[in-house]
Design an enzyme around this catalytic site. Structure first.
Site: not given
Lengths: 318, 318
Positions: B143, B285-287
């Site tokens: 995300e 984040g960002e995966g």
């Protein structure tokens, strides 16, 4: 180690498009690579795994779940590509070498005599030292030797105290009776070789094993040649523990890849002030835990070299 | 999930040339893959990472260290290949998709109104649901959304109790004053939307965000399509937490890739009975954490498929 290279990495990390410090240990891993490679921009073109195999007289005391012939059989399995370390090295894009150390000549049973005399110990250290080439960017050492968690626990107990029980686990899976024999053998060895207790190298000769001595030598060579080392499990940690005892910065070029399920490993890493990257309940040896961490190091470097800065990407800062 | 496939894996693990159980979580990872892929011999030919981006009205309360325009700028950075997730996906040999969710239309500020009405929530869930294809062997969701640790903490507090303070951390790095504003905003939102507290989906609509709703939908789709999911950090965990609340086995196809440095994440994983693979102090984040764990899964499978059995290698057993 190069302070300048480590600082260059830290400086670049702070301008990449992420909150500062948000890649956690991936950031410090790159600084560690830079420091010990002595390069502002580290590289991982050549990564190597070397597995040393040794044969242990202490197996006569019934300390292992497997017969000692398995050491030779597993060396053949490495050569045929069928062991865990073959798969892990391949997927990590690392070159695998296996170096057997006089497998037809067991070390002495340390409850009766020193495992190695000085000449034997130095020969194994020297084999390890010479196994490390100058052009390697990152190296993992592994071991195979039925019975070798026994010398490992003996060295840990000899260097850090607390008696055999504190350091002894089930290795490949000895039953309760075997565990008792193992603890008794180690305590007997510690009592027999107290005269060597004050000198980490004499202790490693009296209680250790050839593959442990080779890993000690190889880790020392890596330091001299500027090759960062990923440390595997309990046996490898005990093998390099004398370096921690000989110099407070003796293991600064070594990163603990994982903490294994072998009982004494967590305590041993703490005694050496090493914080493991992985904690996955592994207890196989062969360098498997170290090899599994190679991709974490590659990923860390990939972020460092490939990410855009805030300025390059036109992203607003705080 | 397929019990038969998981059992087939466990049976094969027990005959491979290693002490039983000695690969630790690498063994159970393969059984998990087999169970949810429904294959006796799992595969990882197609691995995917999908990053969902959303825009948050709650940023009006001064809850983030970065301006909300950064969300759009980072989506551009993903497209240009300059973010951490680009590097991590490439080295993991995973395909990366980025799906922005109405970035020009912020959710409602939940201190004043619901973040989303039912139609908006279902639209985002549906986008997520439809993003998952049937031919994928393993998937990671990530995300991007400045401010989104605030809805994440609000959902966690709403579902598991204990008030905002227990779940609220510094996200991308708010200062002390910002952290106070964040906690106050979450407590205000929880008080305003108590009528939704009993229904996990209504709660996720009232306090959540579009990218969280999409991750919820995508994780549900993965379950239906037989795609195992690697779970990223705090925001992703909060996004799927309603599944844990809706059904005791709702997250059985989900493996926690890592525990992040965001304050509430360890508690949240514990509340969902998930045990993380990695603990590296990451909080990007960002995966990124999920993507970093792909290689652990690949390594586990490589050992499973490539290792020789005791019989094949002629190695003696206990």
């Amino acid at each position: 180690g190069s302070d300048g290279a480590a600082q260059a990495v830290a400086h670049r990390q702070d301008i990449l498009t992420k909150p500062q410090g948000s890649l956690g240990r991936l950031e410090t891993i790159v600084a560690w690579l830079a420091r010990w490679q002595g390069r502002d921009m580290p590289k991982l073109d050549k990564v190597k795994v070397i597995v040393f195999a040794g044969s242990h007289g202490i197996t006569a005391q019934g300390v292992s779940a497997y017969p000692s012939e398995v050491t030779v059989q597993m060396v053949a399995n490495f050569a045929a590509g069928g062991a865990a370390i073959n798969q892990l090295a391949r997927i990590a894009n690392a070159e695998l070498d296996v170096i057997p150390l006089e497998l037809d000549r067991q070390t002495g049973d340390f409850t009766q005599e020193p495992a190695m005399n000085e000449a034997e110990f130095l020969a194994a250290v020297s084999t390890g030292y010479e196994s490390v080439g100058k052009d390697i960017d990152l190296i993992c050492f592994g071991e195979m030797g039925i019975g070798n968690t026994t010398p490992a626990a003996a060295i840990a107990a000899g260097l850090f105290g607390g008696g055999a029980e504190r350091w002894t686990g089930r290795g490949t899976g000895v039953d309760d009776a075997g565990l008792k024999r193992k603890i008794a053998a180690i305590d007997k060895g510690l009592a027999r070789h107290t005269a060597q207790a004050a000198d980490p190298l004499k202790l490693a000769a009296a209680l250790g094993g050839r593959e442990l001595a080779a890993i000690f030598g190889a880790t020392l060579a890596a330091r001299h040649l500027g090759v960062p080392v990923l440390l595997d499990g309990f046996v490898c940690s005990a093998a390099v523990a004398p370096l921690a005892r000989l110099h407070p910065q003796g293991l600064a070029h070594v990163l603990a890849a994982h903490v294994s399920a072998e009982a004494g490993h967590r305590n041993l890493l703490e005694a050496m002030e090493l914080s493991p990257l992985l904690d996955l309940g592994m207890r196989l040896g062969e360098g498997s835990g170290a090899c599994l961490a190679i991709n974490l190091v590659r990923s860390a470097l990939e972020c460092h070299t490939g990410m855009a800065s805030f300025a390059e990407a036109g992203v607003s800062e705080k």
